[in-house]
Every structure is written in structure tokens, then in C-alpha cells.
Design an enzyme around this catalytic site. Structure first.
Site, PDB file in Angstrom:
ATOM      1  N   CYS A 118      31.923  20.516  -2.596  1.00  8.17           N
ATOM      2  CA  CYS A 118      33.245  20.174  -2.408  1.00  8.17           C
ATOM      3  C   CYS A 118      33.775  21.062  -1.207  1.00  8.17           C
ATOM      4  CB  CYS A 118      34.239  20.642  -3.685  1.00  8.17           C
ATOM      5  SG  CYS A 118      33.659  19.599  -4.899  1.00  8.17           S
ATOM      6  N   GLY A 161      30.457  26.549 -10.411  1.00  6.42           N
ATOM      7  CA  GLY A 161      29.455  25.782 -10.993  1.00  6.42           C
ATOM      8  C   GLY A 161      30.048  24.329 -11.355  1.00  6.42           C
ATOM      9  N   GLU A 162      29.071  23.190 -11.634  1.00  7.24           N
ATOM     10  CA  GLU A 162      29.436  21.968 -12.209  1.00  7.24           C
ATOM     11  C   GLU A 162      28.707  21.982 -13.454  1.00  7.24           C
ATOM     12  OE1 GLU A 162      31.259  19.477 -11.600  1.00  7.24           O
ATOM     13  OE2 GLU A 162      30.306  18.792 -13.337  1.00  7.24           O
ATOM     14  N   SER A 193      35.590  20.948 -16.825  1.00  9.09           N
ATOM     15  CA  SER A 193      36.112  20.243 -15.697  1.00  9.09           C
ATOM     16  C   SER A 193      34.737  19.840 -15.027  1.00  9.09           C
ATOM     17  CB  SER A 193      36.838  21.296 -14.947  1.00  9.09           C
ATOM     18  OG  SER A 193      37.312  20.842 -13.729  1.00  9.09           O
ATOM     19  N   SER A 216      37.929  16.274 -11.613  1.00  6.85           N
ATOM     20  CA  SER A 216      38.693  16.637 -10.417  1.00  6.85           C
ATOM     21  C   SER A 216      38.376  15.488  -9.437  1.00  6.85           C
ATOM     22  CB  SER A 216      37.437  17.703  -9.770  1.00  6.85           C
ATOM     23  OG  SER A 216      37.620  18.950 -10.743  1.00  6.85           O
ATOM     24  N   LEU A 217      39.767  14.933  -9.397  1.00  8.04           N
ATOM     25  CA  LEU A 217      39.869  13.551  -8.775  1.00  8.04           C
ATOM     26  C   LEU A 217      40.120  13.924  -7.051  1.00  8.04           C
ATOM     27  CD1 LEU A 217      39.925  10.532  -9.025  1.00  8.04           C
ATOM     28  CD2 LEU A 217      42.312  10.537  -9.603  1.00  8.04           C
ATOM     29  N   HIS A 218      41.323  14.544  -6.930  1.00  3.22           N
ATOM     30  CA  HIS A 218      41.667  15.102  -5.691  1.00  3.22           C
ATOM     31  C   HIS A 218      41.940  14.085  -4.469  1.00  3.22           C
ATOM     32  CE1 HIS A 218      40.808  18.868  -7.587  1.00  3.22           C
ATOM     33  NE2 HIS A 218      39.430  18.789  -7.105  1.00  3.22           N
ATOM     34  N   ASN A 292      44.015  26.373  -2.881  1.00  2.23           N
ATOM     35  CA  ASN A 292      44.068  27.953  -2.481  1.00  2.23           C
ATOM     36  C   ASN A 292      43.142  27.931  -1.186  1.00  2.23           C
ATOM     37  OD1 ASN A 292      44.121  30.660  -2.768  1.00  2.23           O
ATOM     38  ND2 ASN A 292      43.841  30.511  -5.051  1.00  2.23           N
ATOM     39  N   CYS A 335      38.377  29.831  -7.028  1.00  3.41           N
ATOM     40  CA  CYS A 335      36.892  29.895  -7.608  1.00  3.41           C
ATOM     41  C   CYS A 335      35.980  30.585  -6.423  1.00  3.41           C
ATOM     42  CB  CYS A 335      36.552  28.323  -7.760  1.00  3.41           C
ATOM     43  SG  CYS A 335      37.434  27.505  -9.020  1.00  3.41           S
TER      44      CYS A 335
HETATM   45  N1  SAH Z   1      32.867  21.795 -11.018  1.00  2.36           N
HETATM   46  C1  SAH Z   1      33.896  21.697 -11.869  1.00  2.36           C
HETATM   47  C2  SAH Z   1      34.656  22.898 -11.968  1.00  2.36           C
HETATM   48  C3  SAH Z   1      35.160  23.685 -10.680  1.00  2.36           C
HETATM   49  S1  SAH Z   1      36.373  24.330 -10.247  1.00  2.36           S
HETATM   50  C4  SAH Z   1      34.628  20.718 -11.177  1.00  2.36           C
HETATM   51  O1  SAH Z   1      34.510  20.250  -9.768  1.00  2.36           O
HETATM   52  O2  SAH Z   1      35.639  20.147 -11.836  1.00  2.36           O
HETATM   53  C5  SAH Z   1      37.836  23.780 -11.310  1.00  2.36           C
HETATM   54  C6  SAH Z   1      38.969  23.018 -10.286  1.00  2.36           C
HETATM   55  O3  SAH Z   1      39.371  23.707  -8.918  1.00  2.36           O
HETATM   56  C7  SAH Z   1      38.211  21.760  -9.741  1.00  2.36           C
HETATM   57  O4  SAH Z   1      39.133  20.927  -9.806  1.00  2.36           O
HETATM   58  C8  SAH Z   1      38.150  22.002  -8.296  1.00  2.36           C
HETATM   59  O5  SAH Z   1      38.125  21.269  -7.460  1.00  2.36           O
HETATM   60  C9  SAH Z   1      39.326  23.137  -8.276  1.00  2.36           C
HETATM   61  N2  SAH Z   1      39.113  23.992  -6.903  1.00  2.36           N
HETATM   62  C10 SAH Z   1      37.967  24.568  -6.211  1.00  2.36           C
HETATM   63  N3  SAH Z   1      38.222  25.254  -5.346  1.00  2.36           N
HETATM   64  C11 SAH Z   1      39.636  25.132  -4.906  1.00  2.36           C
HETATM   65  C12 SAH Z   1      40.479  25.447  -4.160  1.00  2.36           C
HETATM   66  N4  SAH Z   1      40.142  26.487  -3.178  1.00  2.36           N
HETATM   67  N5  SAH Z   1      42.090  25.165  -3.980  1.00  2.36           N
HETATM   68  C13 SAH Z   1      42.451  24.363  -5.206  1.00  2.36           C
HETATM   69  N6  SAH Z   1      41.563  23.788  -6.156  1.00  2.36           N
HETATM   70  C14 SAH Z   1      40.259  24.329  -5.943  1.00  2.36           C
END
Ligand code: SAH
Length: 352
Positions: A118, A161-162, A193, A216-218, A292, A335
Site C-alpha cells: 500500500c 502486516g496483513e 483488518s 481497508s477500502l480507501h 498519517n 503503522c
Molecule cells: N494489512 C491490514 C492491516 C494494516 S494497517 C490492512 O490493510 O487493513 C491498519 C489500517 O491503517 C489500514 O486500513 C491501513 O490501510 C491504514 N494505514 C496504513 N498506513 C497508514 C497511514 N500512513 N495513514 C493512514 N492510514 C494508514
């Protein structure tokens, strides 16, 4: 290589079988399980109701994971604590302890690094190092409960991690964590998540656990999502929504959508409308996360007013929405940032 069995990753029936195989009485397994998963013992030495001879035999037969604290950062803003732990093999993982009105929550890592890529996430910049064992996921919670002296009531698997990329270990972890012979944390107080590994979401649905699944849709279109998350090349939003429906159908649990707001990328009124269209039929809860920013990428947070407007739009359509409180912004809250800083500083030391 250590060929011993990782004792803290065994369920009670598995441990019982092992103990009987060693020529001991089966009830010893129950005692040991309680030492490990309720009294949070850090080694066989603490198991004082077992004979010295048997404990020595166990040392030979089993390995016993334990974490060592490398660093603790405490937020002056909200008391959030971020722990950097060293694993047996020298790798480090980070976990976060958050105090809320309704209890204490721990956010744990499920892998050392991550291979999902990501774009906005610091955990994935160096790829995947290895999966965490069930015991190593549990240890993060156990260590924090020991260190703070306070009971952990909620667990979120949202650190590095995933989790669904470490699926079998995740399931064992969940079984031990929520079992009545362990910390007995209610499944409803556990959130996992995922970035959206569709086949694993479906497998998890079939388990019919009562945990919360967060997706995590985004982004609301495949095109936009692919720019943020490489996994979107593999699974379409349509497939994701079908998997979410299936999860709800099987478990009766509503999905949470996580949506990190990135300035100028996914925060327009149009994005909000499309998000409503996706969330509404599934009765999803939407968790907005102001992105972030990490120094390796030039993503910026949405303006505060934009975030409010985005939220209001969702609320007007009766979507259940929260904005994630930014806990511990002053302590490398995003994270993977703490772990990364640590690994980078080791590299510089080696180079000098
Ligand atoms: N692999 C899992 C868990 C990871 S982190 C997942 O993808 O859901 C948990 C959440 O934080 C996820 O929604 C991820 O996309 C988000 N995330 C990671 N880095 C981020 C950042 N810098 N700012 C905002 N959200 C973040």
C-alpha cells in the site's frame, strides 16, 4: 535450527496430546496452559507447581517465545504507548497500547514487514520478512498486560502486516486469545483488518466467528484504488463487496470500512457519494482515518474542514461514521514508523 515445538502456539487439546506423549499426566497440560495464557509466565522456570525434572524435560522438548522490550514511547497527548519488541531471532515488531473510556485496547502486528505494498503505509516499504507465530502475536498482548499491570479488553489486528496473509497462524491466535482457558477476550472485542484478500475473507466467514472484520477500502473506484493499493489489481471492488455481503450473511456481523483520507486524492464530495453507495446496502460502519503522512511519500492529509464535510455527508445519509482519533501522533503513530526508524538507525550505525 531449533526443531523444538513452539509450546505457546498449541491449543489445549494439542498440548494435552504432547504432554501425554511425553509420559506425563494429561492434567499437567491444563496447568501449563494456565501458566502460559492466564498467568502470562515468561518461561518454564515460573511454573512452580511442576517438578524440576519435568520442567527440564520441557525445555528440551519445547521452545518458549518471549519478547524483549527495545523501546517504549508514551504520548504526552493521550497516554498512548507504543512498544518496540525484539523477537527471539532479533527481528523487531511494534504494538500499541491505547486507553479508552471503555477499556484498554492493544493493536498488534501480524507479520514482520508486509508484502501488500500500500502506497501510504510505512510497514510495507521493505517488504515481508516473515510471518509471526501465534505465540508471537499473543506475546505482544501478554507483554503489554504484564508491563502495564492492566487488563487488556480489546484487541485490534491493525499493526504491521496483513493478517489474512498469515491466515492459519491468525486463526490459532484467535482461538487461544478468545478461548475460556486463555485471556478469554470476547470475540466481539477483537477486530481484524484486511486490505481485502477475497478468498481468505470468504474462508474466515465460514468459520462464523463473532469478531469484527474491517476492510481497508480507501477508494471507491477500482482505478483509484489501484493507485493506492496494489492488491486492487487482483480483486475488484465488486468482488470485495460480494465477500463483505457473504461475511455478513454467515456471521451476522457488520463490516467496518476503513477509509484513509488523502488530500486531493479520495476526499471529494463525489468520493463521499460513492462511498455512501457502497456502505449503505451493507449497513457498514465507516471509519475515516486522516492519512498519517510518511516521509517516503508525498501524500498529505485532507484539510480539517474537508474531513468534516466528508463526514457530514456520510452522516446525512445515515451512515454510521467515526473519525479515527489520532492517538499518539507525537510518537510515530503510523503503522510501521517506529520499527522502520529503528531498523534505519541500525543500518546507519553499521555503515559508519
Ligand atoms: N494489512 C491490514 C492491516 C494494516 S494497517 C490492512 O490493510 O487493513 C491498519 C489500517 O491503517 C489500514 O486500513 C491501513 O490501510 C491504514 N494505514 C496504513 N498506513 C497508514 C497511514 N500512513 N495513514 C493512514 N492510514 C494508514
Amino acid at each position: 535450527m531449533d526443531t523444538r515445538i513452539d509450546i505457546k502456539s498449541l491449543t489445549l487439546p494439542e498440548l494435552t496430546e504432547e504432554i501425554i506423549g511425553m509420559g506425563e499426566k494429561g492434567f499437567r497440560a491444563g496447568q501449563m496452559y494456565q501458566w502460559m495464557h492466564q498467568k502470562l509466565a515468561r518461561g518454564f522456570a515460573e511454573m512452580t507447581n511442576l517438578s524440576q525434572a519435568f520442567r527440564r524435560q520441557c525445555e528440551e522438548h519445547f521452545s518458549y517465545t518471549a519478547l524483549n522490550v527495545v523501546q517504549v514511547q508514551e504520548s504526552k497527548l493521550d497516554g498512548t504507548r507504543k512498544y518496540l519488541f525484539a523477537l527471539e531471532d532479533g527481528n523487531v515488531v511494534e504494538s500499541v497500547w491505547m486507553k479508552y473510556r471503555h477499556g484498554n485496547s492493544v493493536c498488534i502486528s501480524s507479520q514482520v514487514g508486509c508484502r501488500m505494498g500500500c502506497r501510504f503505509c510505512a510497514s510495507t516499504l521493505d517488504g515481508l520478512e516473515r510471518n509471526l507465530l501465534p505465540s508471537e502475536m499473543l506475546d505482544q498482548i501478554y507483554s503489554i498486560q504484564r508491563l502495564t499491570g492492566e487488563r487488556v479488553s480489546n484487541v485490534v489486528v491493525m499493526g504491521t502486516g496483513e493478517p489474512l496473509d498469515n491466515y492459519d497462524n491468525l486463526l490459532t491466535f484467535l482461538e487461544i486469545l478468545t478461548g475460556e482457558n486463555g485471556l478469554n477476550i470476547s470475540q466481539r472485542n477483537v477486530t481484524v483488518s484486511t486490505c481485502g484478500l477475497v478468498p481468505k475473507m470468504r474462508e474466515l466467514a465460514e468459520r462464523q466467528l463473532q469478531i469484527t472484520l474491517a476492510l481497508s477500502l480507501h477508494a471507491t473506484t477500482d482505478e483509484k484504488r489501484r493507485k493506492l493499493m496494489p492488491i486492487a489489481n487482483r480483486y475488484s471492488i465488486e468482488e470485495l463487496m460480494e465477500a463483505c455481503r457473504y461475511y455478513f450473511e454467515k456471521t451476522g456481523r457488520r463490516i467496518t470500512f476503513e477509509y484513509s483520507l488523502v488530500g486531493g486524492v479520495n476526499d471529494t464530495d463525489r468520493d463521499a457519494e460513492e462511498l455512501i453507495a457502497l456502505a449503505k446496502p451493507l449497513c457498514c460502519h465507516v471509519n475515516l482515518i486522516p492519512v498519517n503522512p510518511i516521509k517516503e511519500r508525498d501524500f498529505v492529509q485532507s484539510e480539517a474542514l474537508r474531513i468534516q464535510a466528508f463526514r457530514n455527508k456520510l452522516e446525512k445519509s445515515k451512515i454510521n461514521v467515526t473519525i479515527r482519533r489520532e492517538m499518539g501522533r507525537d510518537i510515530d503513530g503510523a503503522c510501521g514508523q517506529l520499527r522502520r526508524k529503528h531498523t534505519e538507525s541500525l543500518q546507519t550505525q553499521e555503515e559508519n
